[in-house]
Design a protein around this motif. Structure first.
Motif, PDB file in Angstrom:
ATOM      1  N   ILE A 327      24.440  -9.194  73.169  1.00 11.81           N
ATOM      2  CA  ILE A 327      24.339 -10.464  72.461  1.00 11.81           C
ATOM      3  C   ILE A 327      24.354 -10.163  70.962  1.00 11.81           C
ATOM      4  O   ILE A 327      23.532  -9.388  70.466  1.00 11.81           O
ATOM      5  CB  ILE A 327      23.055 -11.226  72.836  1.00 11.81           C
ATOM      6  N   ASP A 328      25.289 -10.774  70.265  1.00 10.08           N
ATOM      7  CA  ASP A 328      25.500 -10.501  68.841  1.00 10.08           C
ATOM      8  C   ASP A 328      25.113 -11.720  68.016  1.00 10.08           C
ATOM      9  O   ASP A 328      25.742 -12.780  68.108  1.00 10.08           O
ATOM     10  CB  ASP A 328      26.972 -10.154  68.615  1.00 10.08           C
ATOM     11  N   ALA A 329      24.057 -11.574  67.221  1.00 12.90           N
ATOM     12  CA  ALA A 329      23.673 -12.630  66.273  1.00 12.90           C
ATOM     13  C   ALA A 329      24.503 -12.462  65.011  1.00 12.90           C
ATOM     14  O   ALA A 329      24.377 -11.466  64.291  1.00 12.90           O
ATOM     15  CB  ALA A 329      22.176 -12.526  65.946  1.00 12.90           C
ATOM     16  N   GLY A 330      25.376 -13.411  64.735  1.00  9.90           N
ATOM     17  CA  GLY A 330      26.289 -13.288  63.599  1.00  9.90           C
ATOM     18  C   GLY A 330      25.581 -13.142  62.269  1.00  9.90           C
ATOM     19  O   GLY A 330      24.503 -13.682  62.042  1.00  9.90           O
ATOM     20  N   HIS A 331      26.220 -12.351  61.372  1.00 10.54           N
ATOM     21  CA  HIS A 331      25.756 -12.179  59.974  1.00 10.54           C
ATOM     22  C   HIS A 331      24.406 -11.442  59.915  1.00 10.54           C
ATOM     23  O   HIS A 331      24.051 -10.737  60.854  1.00 10.54           O
ATOM     24  CB  HIS A 331      25.721 -13.532  59.264  1.00 10.54           C
ATOM     25  N   GLY A 332      23.650 -11.599  58.826  1.00 10.36           N
ATOM     26  CA  GLY A 332      22.376 -10.915  58.675  1.00 10.36           C
ATOM     27  C   GLY A 332      22.189 -10.318  57.302  1.00 10.36           C
ATOM     28  O   GLY A 332      23.150  -9.889  56.647  1.00 10.36           O
ATOM     29  N   ASP A 333      20.950 -10.315  56.821  1.00 10.75           N
ATOM     30  CA  ASP A 333      20.538  -9.727  55.543  1.00 10.75           C
ATOM     31  C   ASP A 333      21.410 -10.254  54.398  1.00 10.75           C
ATOM     32  O   ASP A 333      21.430 -11.439  54.138  1.00 10.75           O
ATOM     33  CB  ASP A 333      20.569  -8.195  55.634  1.00 10.75           C
ATOM     34  N   ASN A 334      22.149  -9.348  53.721  1.00 12.00           N
ATOM     35  CA  ASN A 334      22.923  -9.759  52.551  1.00 12.00           C
ATOM     36  C   ASN A 334      24.198 -10.514  52.898  1.00 12.00           C
ATOM     37  O   ASN A 334      24.955 -10.913  52.017  1.00 12.00           O
ATOM     38  CB  ASN A 334      23.268  -8.544  51.679  1.00 12.00           C
ATOM     39  N   ASP A 335      24.444 -10.710  54.185  1.00 11.89           N
ATOM     40  CA  ASP A 335      25.563 -11.532  54.645  1.00 11.89           C
ATOM     41  C   ASP A 335      24.969 -12.760  55.341  1.00 11.89           C
ATOM     42  O   ASP A 335      24.765 -12.763  56.559  1.00 11.89           O
ATOM     43  CB  ASP A 335      26.451 -10.742  55.607  1.00 11.89           C
ATOM     44  N   ILE A 341      24.095 -27.922  55.300  1.00 13.97           N
ATOM     45  CA  ILE A 341      24.107 -29.078  54.413  1.00 13.97           C
ATOM     46  C   ILE A 341      22.779 -29.264  53.695  1.00 13.97           C
ATOM     47  O   ILE A 341      22.714 -29.861  52.620  1.00 13.97           O
ATOM     48  CB  ILE A 341      24.496 -30.350  55.215  1.00 13.97           C
ATOM     49  N   THR A 342      21.683 -28.702  54.272  1.00 15.48           N
ATOM     50  CA  THR A 342      20.365 -28.800  53.614  1.00 15.48           C
ATOM     51  C   THR A 342      19.919 -27.452  53.050  1.00 15.48           C
ATOM     52  O   THR A 342      18.743 -27.279  52.724  1.00 15.48           O
ATOM     53  CB  THR A 342      19.304 -29.319  54.604  1.00 15.48           C
ATOM     54  N   GLY A 343      20.846 -26.493  52.947  1.00 16.32           N
ATOM     55  CA  GLY A 343      20.530 -25.225  52.294  1.00 16.32           C
ATOM     56  C   GLY A 343      19.995 -24.129  53.204  1.00 16.32           C
ATOM     57  O   GLY A 343      19.499 -23.112  52.721  1.00 16.32           O
ATOM     58  N   LYS A 344      20.100 -24.311  54.499  1.00 25.03           N
ATOM     59  CA  LYS A 344      19.662 -23.258  55.432  1.00 25.03           C
ATOM     60  C   LYS A 344      20.801 -22.271  55.647  1.00 25.03           C
ATOM     61  O   LYS A 344      21.989 -22.589  55.493  1.00 25.03           O
ATOM     62  CB  LYS A 344      19.223 -23.867  56.765  1.00 25.03           C
ATOM     63  N   HIS A 345      20.423 -21.036  56.078  1.00 29.75           N
ATOM     64  CA  HIS A 345      21.412 -19.987  56.282  1.00 29.75           C
ATOM     65  C   HIS A 345      21.837 -19.895  57.751  1.00 29.75           C
ATOM     66  O   HIS A 345      21.012 -19.998  58.659  1.00 29.75           O
ATOM     67  CB  HIS A 345      20.865 -18.627  55.839  1.00 29.75           C
ATOM     68  N   GLU A 346      23.124 -19.635  57.951  1.00 31.25           N
ATOM     69  CA  GLU A 346      23.663 -19.445  59.303  1.00 31.25           C
ATOM     70  C   GLU A 346      22.984 -18.266  60.004  1.00 31.25           C
ATOM     71  O   GLU A 346      22.706 -18.307  61.199  1.00 31.25           O
ATOM     72  CB  GLU A 346      25.174 -19.210  59.233  1.00 31.25           C
ATOM     73  N   LYS A 347      22.711 -17.186  59.256  1.00 25.88           N
ATOM     74  CA  LYS A 347      22.142 -15.978  59.861  1.00 25.88           C
ATOM     75  C   LYS A 347      20.821 -16.255  60.549  1.00 25.88           C
ATOM     76  O   LYS A 347      20.470 -15.577  61.535  1.00 25.88           O
ATOM     77  CB  LYS A 347      21.959 -14.884  58.804  1.00 25.88           C
ATOM     78  N   ASP A 348      20.038 -17.227  60.061  1.00 29.38           N
ATOM     79  CA  ASP A 348      18.741 -17.538  60.672  1.00 29.38           C
ATOM     80  C   ASP A 348      18.914 -18.291  61.991  1.00 29.38           C
ATOM     81  O   ASP A 348      18.215 -18.030  62.969  1.00 29.38           O
ATOM     82  CB  ASP A 348      17.893 -18.364  59.701  1.00 29.38           C
ATOM     83  N   GLY A 401      27.462 -20.259  63.631  1.00 28.06           N
ATOM     84  CA  GLY A 401      27.502 -21.650  63.236  1.00 28.06           C
ATOM     85  C   GLY A 401      28.680 -21.839  62.305  1.00 28.06           C
ATOM     86  O   GLY A 401      29.004 -20.951  61.514  1.00 28.06           O
ATOM     87  N   ASN A 402      29.326 -22.990  62.371  1.00 22.72           N
ATOM     88  CA  ASN A 402      30.562 -23.205  61.619  1.00 22.72           C
ATOM     89  C   ASN A 402      30.316 -24.029  60.361  1.00 22.72           C
ATOM     90  O   ASN A 402      29.209 -24.539  60.145  1.00 22.72           O
ATOM     91  CB  ASN A 402      31.590 -23.903  62.511  1.00 22.72           C
ATOM     92  N   SER A 403      31.328 -24.178  59.533  1.00 23.01           N
ATOM     93  CA  SER A 403      31.214 -24.971  58.317  1.00 23.01           C
ATOM     94  C   SER A 403      32.590 -25.473  57.909  1.00 23.01           C
ATOM     95  O   SER A 403      33.580 -24.739  58.000  1.00 23.01           O
ATOM     96  CB  SER A 403      30.606 -24.143  57.186  1.00 23.01           C
TER      97      SER A 403
END
Length: 498
Positions: A327-335, A341-348, A401-403
């Motif tokens: 299972i791969d959680a996309g992105h992370g740390d400095n990526d 839309i409310t300023g949250k990060h995809e990595k979280d 998550g997409n954008s």
């Protein structure tokens, strides 16, 4: 939207991709081999169409050993090899295999006057097996009749398009002994001693880079291979139909006691392991020298390399295959990925959801569940790929998550290679039902983690973080719990686990 580096989005790499679709230089192309011989197309270059490699008909004729006929009026290709009879019509996905209709992923086409055929579809009908060597970015094909014991002699990298030729043996320096007045004639480069006239005998000096393999032993747990000297680090393959594990030991040759067991370059040893029928071995290649060891297994089995204090000894445990899911959680740390839309990060979002999936899957003792990351760590894309490939994972699921524009909403599931399509369809079906978002379909893409992995691999774009409704749901525990349960159900459905 995925925030991969631009160059990653331009790479079109798949398990069977012999050249980049962006027209990269040949030196950067994925290489194509048949029984370790590099294939070269003097006509149109093989290329990818909808995730499938199509190749000039000449490769089918010359390398698979089939006979091909062309009916101009019907635009029909007929391929015959032994008892297999295939009929294909240009631009049609329907094929006739021994009179039975089959549907192909892509049809044959005409390109610059050359007939281009889908390689995997034709190859599998002809008994060809395919493996992916990530270390050299090579697609390797093996004829089932040849993979087990036939040696490959002479130069095998025919990059100039010429037919390989078995090289003429070159005498090697030797040491001679004899009697004579320093004028004895020796086989090799010898020196005479004594008085009078005499002839000496020479002994060939072995190649110091090629090491004698002296022992192959399989117990009820482990296989151990020993060489007289040197370092043993094999290249490995797991093959099916029939099941076997292949170990290729470069820069080695069999010593005399093992060579005496060969019959037509194929040797056999009995097995004491409950999962292995027998051991087979051969001097598989002489340029470079390579010993091949094959374990014919009774079902799907795994191997785990054991640490050895001596470099000339190599050992691996052979055990029952346990289904492994990454299972791969996309992105992370400095990526951080996309910004919501409310300023949250995809990595979280991806980490939280992936951990829920992993925790649920781990409750099933039939599964070995591994995470590419379990905290806010940055893992390069190629490291995620290597991680899954090196442990011989059965499945790979990447969560994202997409954008896009604020009005865009919905769930998308991406695959690249044909063998991943069924997994993608099942994941998508369960994910759309769980999210309740609009169905934006299963799509083909060239994301690196689904092109360079060697197992069925899918990248799931759960929803759009740029959309108010999608984002509002995606960061809630209840939504993630429901989605995690759905993804676990999808994985178990694909693996036929009740």
């Amino acid at each position: 939207m995925m925030k991969f580096p631009a160059f990653c989005l331009l790479l079109l790499v798949s398990m069977l991709l012999p050249a980049t679709a962006m027209g990269a230089e040949a030196s950067n192309a994925i290489k194509l081999y048949m029984n370790e011989k590099k294939l070269v197309s003097a006509e149109v270059q093989p290329r990818i169409v909808n995730g499938n490699t199509i190749v000039p008909v000449r490769i089918i004729v010359e390398e698979i050993g089939a006979k091909v006929a062309w009916d101009e009026s019907a635009r029909k290709v007929t391929i015959v090899k032994d008892d297999t009879h295939i009929q294909l019509v240009i631009d049609s996905k329907t094929a006739l295999i021994n009179g039975k209709k089959e549907t192909m992923e892509v049809p044959p086409i005409i390109d610059k006057g050359n007939t281009m055929l889908p390689l995997r579809f034709i190859g599998e009908q002809m008994g060809i097996e395919f493996t992916w060597d990530a270390s050299t970015s090579s697609v390797k094909m093996f004829k089932k009749d040849d993979i087990d014991s036939q040696p490959v002699t002479g130069p095998v990298d025919v990059s100039d398009g010429q037919t390989p030729v078995t090289p003429t043996a070159t005498p090697k320096p030797g040491t001679g002994t004899g009697s004579g007045s320093n004028s004895g004639s020796n086989t090799g480069a010898g020196s005479g001693t004594g008085t009078g006239t005499g002839a000496g005998t020479g002994t060939e000096v072995p190649d110091p880079n090629v090491h004698l393999l002296t022992s192959i032993v399989l117990t009820d747990k482990d296989i151990t291979v020993i060489a007289k000297d040197g370092t043993l680090t094999p290249k490995t393959m797991k093959l099916s139909n029939p099941n076997r594990i292949v170990f290729d030991f470069p820069n080695t040759t069999l010593d005399e006691p093992l060579k005496k067991l060969l019959v037509k370059n194929a040797g056999e040893l009995p097995s004491n392991h409950p999962l292995v029928d027998k051991i087979r071995f051969s001097n598989f290649n002489d340029n470079p020298a390579t010993v091949r060891v094959i374990l014919d297994t009774k079902g799907s089995a795994d191997f785990k390399v054991q640490t050895s204090k001596l470099p000339n000894q190599w050992k691996a445990t052979i055990a029952e295959h346990i289904l492994t899911v990454v299972i791969d959680a996309g992105h992370g740390d400095n990526d951080p990925g996309a910004l919501s839309i409310t300023g949250k990060h995809e990595k979280d979002f991806t980490l939280s959801t992936a951990k829920k999936v992993g925790q649920l899957l781990s409750q099933d003792k039939r599964l070995n569940v591994l995470m590419t990351r379990s905290d806010d760590t940055f893992i390069p894309l190629d490291d995620r790929v290597s991680f899954a490939n090196d442990i011989q994972s059965d499945l790979f699921l990447s969560i994202h998550g997409n954008s896009a524009k604020a009005t865009v909403s919905g769930t998308e599931t991406y695959y690249n290679r044909p063998e991943s399509l069924n997994f993608a369809n099942i994941i998508h079906k369960h994910a759309v039902a769980a999210t309740g978002f609009p169905d934006r379909k299963v799509r083909e893409a060239d994301f690196r983690v689904i092109t360079k992995t060697t197992m069925p691999a899918v990248l799931l774009e759960v929803g759009y973080l740029s959309n108010k409704n999608d984002e509002n749901a995606m960061y809630k525990d209840a939504f993630q719990d429901k989605l995690a349960s759905a993804l676990v159900a999808a994985i178990k459905e694909y693996l036929s686990l009740k």
